[in-house]
Design a protein around this motif. Structure first.
Motif, PDB file in Angstrom:
ATOM      1  N   TRP A 139      19.630  18.543  49.853  1.00 29.18           N
ATOM      2  CA  TRP A 139      18.449  19.166  49.278  1.00 29.18           C
ATOM      3  C   TRP A 139      17.308  18.151  49.161  1.00 29.18           C
ATOM      4  O   TRP A 139      16.150  18.465  49.451  1.00 29.18           O
ATOM      5  CB  TRP A 139      18.789  19.775  47.929  1.00 29.18           C
ATOM      6  N   LEU A 196      17.342  24.464  44.219  1.00 31.84           N
ATOM      7  CA  LEU A 196      17.659  25.234  45.420  1.00 31.84           C
ATOM      8  C   LEU A 196      18.908  26.077  45.201  1.00 31.84           C
ATOM      9  O   LEU A 196      19.912  25.587  44.694  1.00 31.84           O
ATOM     10  CB  LEU A 196      17.902  24.283  46.601  1.00 31.84           C
ATOM     11  N   SER A 211      21.549  23.484  43.792  1.00 31.07           N
ATOM     12  CA  SER A 211      21.341  22.034  43.900  1.00 31.07           C
ATOM     13  C   SER A 211      20.018  21.647  43.254  1.00 31.07           C
ATOM     14  O   SER A 211      19.088  22.460  43.173  1.00 31.07           O
ATOM     15  CB  SER A 211      21.336  21.606  45.368  1.00 31.07           C
TER      16      SER A 211
END
Length: 359
Positions: A139, A196, A211
């Motif tokens: 991420w 995310l 994440s």
């Protein structure tokens, strides 16, 4: 849209332009541009030590003045068209011009929000992955890609100052120096936790994962700023610079990490080939961070950022990027949102930056 309504809009646009001319201090900017034009045309200009700084100031001032003049000329032309006998096609062109002027005025208004002390400064952007190993490292790398796509599309220059790669994929952390048109002013709102939600490509059971990664944006402070840093307050570590392999590998301990013990601020640099150069870069970044701490207006901000950025978990995100079970990117501070996640991750973040400036 009738001619009477168009004239009313143009009168309003004219009043807005007068207000913007004062707020943007256009006359003073024009005077400064003229001074810089004389300076850059002098024989010994290119041999001076501050050539880049002067050219950057000239470019930024000219950009603002040109945008103002462009809108002004469009308004004058539209007013003149209103006095003519217009055909249907001419009227359609005039309506289109009014719509364009409205858009350009809104863009010009945003510039009035870029009035902070450091808004025109270059910006350091730090991205750090949160807890979660591979998922968070990936991420952080996605955010890094998002930003460099934005920089490439908007004519920003950037360089990697330090980089720490994940064990398997992605990034543990990366620091960039961004240069261009009001980098800190536009990017300062990116500071915080980014969240995310997606179906993990690393999960064999295709489960949904959340994440986190943190972003910290700080201005590059003028080197002339006087900041006293005691050697006894510093913890200096050296280590191998990571590279692409082969001839790119630096086999010496040239990378430098400096911890300022009283404040806990950590900076690192591995982009230069020598330890002394990397240390100098680190000290420059540390000076910027410490200078901000000395300013009362930044104290509360930095304290809150420390809490927000370090607390990389649920409930602390400034922006969420949801890819499953639906698609949505939403900023929790401005409530601005879009369903086109792919476009945002491909660097289309200007609307988010603009909305934050309006707060």
């Amino acid at each position: 849209m009738e001619t009477k309504e168009i004239k009313k809009n143009l009168d309003e646009f004219s009043n807005i332009l007068v207000d913007l001319k004062n707020k943007l201090d256009i006359d003073t900017k024009v005077e400064r541009i003229n001074e810089l034009d004389l300076l850059t045309s002098s024989v010994d200009f290119w041999s001076s030590s501050n050539t880049k700084e002067i050219l950057e100031e000239q470019k930024q001032l000219r950009s603002i003045v040109n945008k103002y003049n462009d809108v002004f000329d469009c308004v004058v032309l539209a007013i003149e068209m209103c006095e003519l006998d217009l055909t249907e096609d001419d009227m359609n062109d005039l309506i289109h011009s009014v719509e364009e002027i409205d858009t350009k005025l809104n863009d010009l208004k945003l510039i009035t929000f870029l009035n902070g002390e450091f808004d025109s400064s270059n910006a350091y952007i730090e991205i750090h992955s949160g807890a979660g190993g591979t998922e968070s490292n990936d991420w952080a790398n996605m955010l890094y890609r998002m930003y460099i796509r934005y920089f490439d599309k908007n004519d920003y220059k950037y360089e990697i100052i330090s980089k720490s790669e994940g064990e398997e994929v992605g990034l543990k952390g990366i620091t960039l120096l961004v240069k261009g048109y009001y980098p800190f002013g536009y990017l300062k709102g990116e500071t915080g936790v980014h969240r995310l939600v997606r179906i993990s490509p690393f999960d064999s059971n295709s489960r949904r994962h959340t994440s986190f990664a943190s972003v910290l944006v700080t201005p590059q402070i003028d080197k002339k700023a006087e900041i006293e840093i005691k050697e006894s307050d510093l913890k200096i570590d050296v280590y191998h610079s990571s590279g692409a392999g082969g001839q790119s590998v630096n086999t010496t301990d040239s990378a430098v990490r400096i911890t300022h013990i009283p404040t806990g601020i950590v900076v690192s640099c591995q982009v230069e080939r020598s330890q002394l150069q990397n240390k100098a870069r680190c000290m420059e970044m540390l000076k910027s961070r410490l200078y901000l701490l000395q300013l009362q207006e930044f104290n509360d901000k930095l304290k809150s950022l420390k809490g927000d950025v370090m607390d990389v978990n649920f409930g602390s995100a400034i922006r969420s990027y949801v890819m499953c079970p639906y698609t949505l990117v939403k900023d929790t501070r401005t409530n601005y949102e879009t369903s086109n996640v792919d476009k945002v991750l491909d660097g289309d973040i200007q609307c988010f930056l603009d909305e934050y400036l309006k707060i």
